[in-house]
Motif scaffolding. Sequence first.
Motif, PDB file in Angstrom:
ATOM      1  N   LEU A  51       0.155   7.547  -0.800  1.00 15.72           N
ATOM      2  CA  LEU A  51      -0.262   6.165  -1.071  1.00 15.72           C
ATOM      3  C   LEU A  51      -0.741   5.411   0.171  1.00 15.72           C
ATOM      4  O   LEU A  51      -1.788   4.777   0.121  1.00 15.72           O
ATOM      5  N   ARG A 101       4.656   1.585  -7.015  1.00 18.43           N
ATOM      6  CA  ARG A 101       4.136   0.215  -6.922  1.00 18.43           C
ATOM      7  C   ARG A 101       4.663  -0.465  -5.673  1.00 18.43           C
ATOM      8  O   ARG A 101       3.952  -1.198  -4.993  1.00 18.43           O
ATOM      9  N   CYS A 110      -0.360  -2.146 -10.766  1.00 24.02           N
ATOM     10  CA  CYS A 110       0.627  -2.689  -9.827  1.00 24.02           C
ATOM     11  C   CYS A 110       1.325  -3.915 -10.406  1.00 24.02           C
ATOM     12  O   CYS A 110       2.477  -4.201 -10.065  1.00 24.02           O
ATOM     13  N   ALA A 155       0.250   4.376  -9.477  1.00 19.41           N
ATOM     14  CA  ALA A 155       1.188   3.241  -9.467  1.00 19.41           C
ATOM     15  C   ALA A 155       1.749   2.937 -10.849  1.00 19.41           C
ATOM     16  O   ALA A 155       1.907   1.790 -11.221  1.00 19.41           O
ATOM     17  N   VAL A 157       2.808   0.759  -2.639  1.00 18.79           N
ATOM     18  CA  VAL A 157       1.482   0.136  -2.502  1.00 18.79           C
ATOM     19  C   VAL A 157       1.641  -1.226  -1.819  1.00 18.79           C
ATOM     20  O   VAL A 157       0.917  -1.566  -0.886  1.00 18.79           O
TER      21      VAL A 157
END
Lengths: 269, 970
Positions: B537, B569, B618, B563, B572
């Motif tokens: 990621l 998530r 996300c 994600a 990220v």
Amino acid sequence: MAAYFFNHLRTFCVVAGVLPWSHSVGHRVVNSGISGNPGHIGLELGYLRIVRCVEATLGMDQKTLKKLVESISNTVKNFKKSEVECLLRLFHSLVERANVRLNNFGLDRNAFRAILHSIFGMTDDMLMNRVFFAFDKDNDNCINAKEWVKGLSVFLRGTFEEKLKFCFEVYYLNGDGYISREEIFDMLKNSLCQQSSEEETDEGIKELVDITLKKMDYDNDGKISFADFEKAVKEERLLLEVFGPCLPEAKNCIDFEALAFRHILTSSF
Amino acid sequence: MGVALTRSAQWTAAGYGTRTLEITPLNEAILKEIIMFVESFIYKHPQEAKYVFVEPLEWKTNLDPSAFESGYIVSETTVKSEEVDKDGQPLLSVSVPHIKVRSFGQLSRLLLIAKDTKLKEAQACIEANRDPVTKILGLDYNTKKEDTSVVNILDKITKDEDPESEIKMKLGMLLKQLDLHLLNHSLKHISLEICLKPTIVKNDIELLKHFSGKGEQTVLESIDYTSDYEFSNGCRAPPWRQIHGEICYVLVKPHDVETLCITCSAEGVFLNGGKTDDEGEINYERKSEIYKDLVTFLKEKSAKFSENMSKQDVRFSGEWKKKEALKEAPKKEEAAALQKALPASGKSVLEKNQINFGKSQMTKRLEPSLNWKATVDFKKHKSLLRDTQEEKHGGRLERSGPPVSHRRAQLVRKSAEKIEEIISGSSSESEEDEEPPDHRQEANVDLPSEYWQIQKLVKYLKGGNQIATVIALCSMKDFNLAQETCQLAIRDVGGLEVLINLLDTDEVKCKIGSLKILKEISHNPQIRRNIVDLGGLPIMVNILDSPHKSLKCLAAETIANVAKFRRARRAVRRHGGITKLVALLDCAQNSGELAQSSLCDARDVEVARCGALALWSCSKSYMNKEAIRKAGGIPLLAGLLKTSHENVLIPVVGTLQECASEESYRAAIKAERIIENLVKNLSSENEQLQEHCAMAIYQCAEDEETRDLVRLHGGLKPLASLLNNTDNKERLAAVTGAIWKCSISKENVTKFREYKAIETLVGLLTDQPEEVLVNVVGALGECCQEYENRVLVRKCGGIQPLVNLLVGINQALLVNVTKAVGACAVEPESMMIIDRLDGVRLLWSLLKNPHPHVKASAAWALCPCIQNAKDAGEMVRSFVGGLELVVNLLKSDNKEVLASVCAAITNIAKDQENLAVITDHGVVPLLSKLANTLLLDMVGSPDEELQEAAAGCISNIRRLALAIEKARYT
């Protein structure tokens, strides 16, 4: 006219000193391997050469030039007349620097390769040879003014179709219109890290050739025709330069144009 | 057939606990084994195959009678075998769809006839015959009993010297062997699922200790066990914690974080509550997520560790590999011990069998446990060999994290073993213990051809320059990457780490090629996790800054796929991805000064689309919603809403809808004039877009001003007309939801009536999924606050379906239904219908519902019922125990329940007799207690309804008290 040029050249030279990319020059070494990145050393050389080249065009015969521009502009549509003129001036000076023979006015292979390397950041000798042959339409081992402008039109402003054709021409060498298995092998032979034995490497390359043919040889005749190539590339754009980089990177093109057409831009202000 | 299952029920409770077999790889493998056994039975044991079962095995078959050929008498719906027992009864008979089979010979044939549906037939048979042994051999051989020792069976045989008993006994033995075989087989499956073992943990900790200490270069300051005592099984956790799978506890002091107290358990590694100061006791409660191993955990917790770890990586991974190799051996040993231990009781049987049935193929397959020791040593030797080999090529080893090299190492070893096996011609036993690294592969030993082809391509990715790499990437893309086999093959041959490494190079073409593959395979949930574990990621997040638009798009699309779970998530966000993704939404900025006009070129639109897609994924996490807002995402999303590109609008609206769960977003959505565009897109052609717009309106319309905006922008009409299309249930649920929330405003209800939405809603009260029903009923509940609509609902026949819904179990639905029924009950005419349908009794029984919301809502609904029913007092008294129930609800500690019940009592108490009854149930003390503590507060509540109910209640208490006083003196 000469005075006009001279003036602009002076401003050009001054301005050129602070070109946005000039500060990054020369700090990186050309690295081989996967990131065959064109180093900035080459760019610097190219830039210096061009500066000197354009100075030299001052001595050129204006009338002949105009005529040439006219005739080339009729066939090459990607450039404006003024741009063609610039390219021709550049060509002239490049040729003059590379010891002209009278009967064969143009760039020979070595001179051209030097340009490809220094201006367009190409590194692979074999591919540069092939690009030379692709430029040299009349097969006289010398690139003349027309071939120069035509070639550059693909390099700098080529449409997808034009580039497709150009790449195919670079890759098929013996002129039969097909890329044969042997040619592919030749182009891929350096693409693997040296394994323990040469045989092993050879075996690996042979397999890679098979993989490539399986992917691109749609009519299963053991070689890649233009139709095969076109179909494969249209399906997957990454395959355009499948056997090695033969087109300059976008950044090099922009730099080259900025430099070669510099005084057109300046004079338009 | 399937005798083993009666035994196996003990060890796969999950699989066999219910009446049907779950479709798990384990069950499938077991069924396959059984099929193999039965199919070959007719050849291997022709004598026993003729044996007639005591009772037939019966089940429902899917086979068509026409499938049976020679040897059977076939009619349209029946089949009889020509083979009969001594009484002339056929051994196999079918009368569609029932089938009866009475011998192994016929079972074998049946499976041959069934061909492709073999598995289904076997499953159906086993599901229908839970104790096949009893049916086959009779009650005496019932294997469910624990005392199934050979002695018992031998006893039987010696007692009645009947030739059939001998066959029976042989059969019994054979089935028992199958049983054991299946046990062994499934054990292997089960043992694969344990992830961490004491030895692994110990090795990790020791290794980390090796790299810990003072100074900047070490990975940790210190790492120590909390207990010095190690139990014989390698655990340090106290025995009562070992039951929970916990192995040991470690105190870790990273350079940049406070000391962490960590639990290492079989499921993974997590942070616990730490050491309590005084007694040195550990608070065992889990305080963090579970990580797959110690290194991953620490990498997440300490940046410094992660940094120094990567510095050490090259050195480290070599070291790790060595450890890994050592780790292999004990693992095998453990598995062996497990396998040995479990069937130990059956072993004596086994050895006897060998004497009796020397010819049997089965026994040979059951032997391996005796050879474990030897094979283990063999392995150790081999892994050492491999180590030295690897050291030879040490210079070429790629940089990769330890857990990754593990799998690859196993693969390397596997192929090495294959070769060695061919050379040495080793026995089939070693095949048995060779465990491929992944269960999925074990199920089918023959790997698909794609696997080898992909392995070859990955080899080129590793060892080729950019030309070879691009070719390999392009041909890899030609595989069906949507297929799980290919996705896992790429991972299992180590392709995933190479693909991710490629993203870190300067080669644009390689990056594009790699992302094109990652984008496809990341649809697989396992691959997503692997990508995150491999640190993919952060690299992809960095690519979002690239000047190449196609590269940006691919990275964002891949992030959108990856994600899909929380950890991803969060990763990220932590790597600054949200800000970068939000920046992608900015069309104007993307194309530089040239596009100062609002016109974006197609490629910028594509960039924005991909960015929105990733943000949509996300935005499922609360923190990310906040991050999107802080990064200035809302105005950009609002700007994108003005485009007409459907494929952009869907992720944009999707993101907004997701985020609208937050108050801050709802306010911003109002401020940014987003409602207008949402309304506009309700009339789009695209169903998905309509759905998300309706959903977003549903979320936002909690707010009164927003409801008005929806009306002002003409959103009610498209909503009403979308009600007529009921095929797409997701959209219908979203649309009815939006209508529900919008109808909280009276003006909107008037509009809905104008658009004939209420009639349509009544029509939707039947044959709809619960998600739709909740909203439909909610909307009707709001509409019925007005007289005209109540009449309308009654006239359309809405009361009956509403009352019918009172018997449901869905909490949200019940709350809405009771409210709607209550609203209808305000009308005496409707009340009559409700009464006739016994609706009041249903409402009353909902007072017993466990959910306080339902209780309260039901109690509120009872108020108008009692007010408007004829003979209300009599009706209330007719509910046996009803009044006591109501009074007892006053003991509830839920204010909502109390308030509603007080209101109900207010109405009940209007009837003298009922008043007496509730007084007997002690309503007065309960109410006065409430009056002191609660009711007075409630009278001062801002909620008018509550105020009224509370005040009414107090006055009732007073009246009650007076009545009681009066009664006392008369």
